[in-house]
Design an enzyme around this catalytic site. Sequence first.
Site, short mmCIF file in Angstrom:
data_model
loop_
_atom_site.label_atom_id
_atom_site.label_comp_id
_atom_site.label_asym_id
_atom_site.label_seq_id
_atom_site.Cartn_x
_atom_site.Cartn_y
_atom_site.Cartn_z
N LYS A 66 0.87 -1.19 0.00
CA LYS A 66 0.00 0.00 0.00
C LYS A 66 0.89 1.22 0.00
O LYS A 66 2.02 1.19 0.49
CB LYS A 66 -0.89 0.01 1.25
CG LYS A 66 -2.15 0.83 1.08
CD LYS A 66 -3.22 0.05 0.32
CE LYS A 66 -4.51 0.80 0.19
NZ LYS A 66 -5.59 -0.06 -0.31
P1 NAD Z 1 -13.00 7.61 -2.77
O1 NAD Z 1 -11.96 8.63 -2.59
O2 NAD Z 1 -13.54 7.40 -4.14
O3 NAD Z 1 -14.23 7.94 -1.79
C1 NAD Z 1 -14.10 8.12 -0.43
C2 NAD Z 1 -15.41 8.68 0.08
O4 NAD Z 1 -15.37 8.75 1.50
C3 NAD Z 1 -15.70 10.09 -0.43
O5 NAD Z 1 -17.07 10.22 -0.72
C4 NAD Z 1 -15.33 10.95 0.77
O6 NAD Z 1 -15.99 12.22 0.77
C5 NAD Z 1 -15.80 10.06 1.87
N1 NAD Z 1 -15.28 10.39 3.18
C6 NAD Z 1 -14.02 10.73 3.54
N2 NAD Z 1 -13.97 10.99 4.86
C7 NAD Z 1 -15.23 10.79 5.33
C8 NAD Z 1 -15.82 10.89 6.59
N3 NAD Z 1 -15.10 11.26 7.66
N4 NAD Z 1 -17.15 10.61 6.72
C9 NAD Z 1 -17.89 10.24 5.66
N5 NAD Z 1 -17.37 10.14 4.42
C10 NAD Z 1 -16.06 10.41 4.27
O7 NAD Z 1 -12.44 6.25 -2.16
P2 NAD Z 1 -12.92 4.77 -2.44
O8 NAD Z 1 -12.05 4.21 -3.49
O9 NAD Z 1 -14.40 4.74 -2.60
O10 NAD Z 1 -12.50 4.07 -1.06
C11 NAD Z 1 -13.35 4.08 0.07
C12 NAD Z 1 -12.91 2.98 1.02
O11 NAD Z 1 -12.98 1.74 0.32
C13 NAD Z 1 -11.47 3.09 1.52
O12 NAD Z 1 -11.39 2.56 2.82
C14 NAD Z 1 -10.69 2.22 0.55
O13 NAD Z 1 -9.49 1.76 1.12
C15 NAD Z 1 -11.71 1.11 0.38
N6 NAD Z 1 -11.51 0.33 -0.82
C16 NAD Z 1 -11.64 0.88 -2.06
C17 NAD Z 1 -11.41 0.10 -3.17
C18 NAD Z 1 -11.58 0.63 -4.55
O14 NAD Z 1 -11.38 -0.14 -5.53
N7 NAD Z 1 -11.96 1.87 -4.74
C19 NAD Z 1 -11.04 -1.24 -3.03
C20 NAD Z 1 -10.93 -1.77 -1.75
C21 NAD Z 1 -11.17 -0.98 -0.65
#
Ligand code: NAD
Length: 446
Positions: free
Chosen positions: A132
């Site tokens: 990561k």
């Molecule tokens: P992203 O940046 O597209 O979205 C993150 C979202 O979380 C945004 O809407 C942001 O405004 C919101 N956010 C941030 N802080 C917040 C808070 N305090 N309260 C409420 N909302 C908040 O990111 P993503 O890719 O959707 O990832 C989200 C989670 O999923 C992370 O933990 C990431 O590690 C995990 N994840 C994502 C993927 C992927 O393929 N995108 C894969 C595995 C895990």
Amino acid sequence: MKKTKSLRREAVDYEKLYEETIKELHDGESSSAFANALKQFDRAAETLKLTNNQVAVIKDPRRVVQVKLPVRMDDGSIKIFKGFRVQHNIARGPAKGGVRFHPDVNEDEVAALAFWMTYKCAVVNIPFGGGKGGIVVDPRKLSMGELERLARRYFAEMMDIFGPERDVPAPDVNTNPQIMAWFMDTYSMHHQNYIPGVVTGKPIDLGGSQGRNSATAQGMVHCVHKAADYFKMDLKGTTVAIQGYGNAGSFAARLLAKDGCIIKAISDVDGAFFSDKGIDPENACQYVEKNGSLINYDKAAKVKKIADPMKLLELDVDILIPAALENQITHKNADKVRARIIAECANGPLTTEADDIMEKKGTFIIPDILCNAGGVTVSYFEWVQNRMGYYWDEDRVLDELKRYMDKAFDDVLRTSIHYNVPMRTAAFIVSIQRVTRAAELRGLYA
Ligand code: NAD
């Protein structure tokens, strides 16, 4: 390159960090994501009765890299950013895991996320280890030019870390296909070759895979279907709350709404919103597209604003989907969580103390390393396609994803029943067994 190496620190004592964090327990609970990850590991290792030697080889990260990133800003000044990459384990294949751009990124968090990647790749049985990365930055404060220079500098500083056979990054919080394109171009230009397999989550026109954008949420939906079958639940009319409305959260809302679920609440960094009749996820996506976030969404749609966004986690819904950041449900609010199923799209949204409380309440948790593994699974398909130079259509990607996710869910559920442990511990048992076997077969070099 010399400059990069002199800035690197390799010898972080993770046992010590763990001990120190445990000592810093406030109200009986640690806020360290890495300490939380290690506690999850310990529970499974105990059930498996792993030896000290087995634990020593697979528990701590193998490599921790920190780099300084000087970037020329649009006004001519130079600003210094800090970047990380942690490779947790590479016994089963190249390190794999996203790069996060966020002001709160730190070594502890990146180490935890790399750790989870090792076991996530193993739980869905794809041939990768865990890694990561992250940069301490609020990307919203940068222009496109500044963002591109920062992304390229990060990749250039890590040139000898990354590679299609070594370490393959992908998008995470606040990073996207365009940033992956800059990463790939930086690496390809440096090697004077076209090397799409160095990074996944790329735009389709540059060797990205069909189905990657929605893959994390799609994988979660397969798990939810399996859980619904297990509990003989009809998803039609099932109520859902989603924290985070980015890639994972917004696709989760759209896919579950297609299954007939009612999306009662959504939130992002700028607020949380509720509608008893259900929020229209497409409308919310269009709003975010236009306005950059859900800010003032209550004024644009007939929905209520939730004064304290954290209260979204406590709503009376059937399924709660944390899809933002880690440590959202702790011993402080776990008791108030009313959902029957928690589907963890985010990594590490529950602390181990919260896990214990949820277990007593009988909440069914689909743990992050299983639930959100759809993203890395389609990343694996992208890497395979890049190496073959032959590209699959979306139907093939979605069929393969379903096959991997269904098998992983069945493996974990069977293990949970066999050992009489929660799903999270079961997911670690399945994956630790695979990582341990690979590490033992490889043996120790030197
Ligand atoms: P992203 O940046 O597209 O979205 C993150 C979202 O979380 C945004 O809407 C942001 O405004 C919101 N956010 C941030 N802080 C917040 C808070 N305090 N309260 C409420 N909302 C908040 O990111 P993503 O890719 O959707 O990832 C989200 C989670 O999923 C992370 O933990 C990431 O590690 C995990 N994840 C994502 C993927 C992927 O393929 N995108 C894969 C595995 C895990």
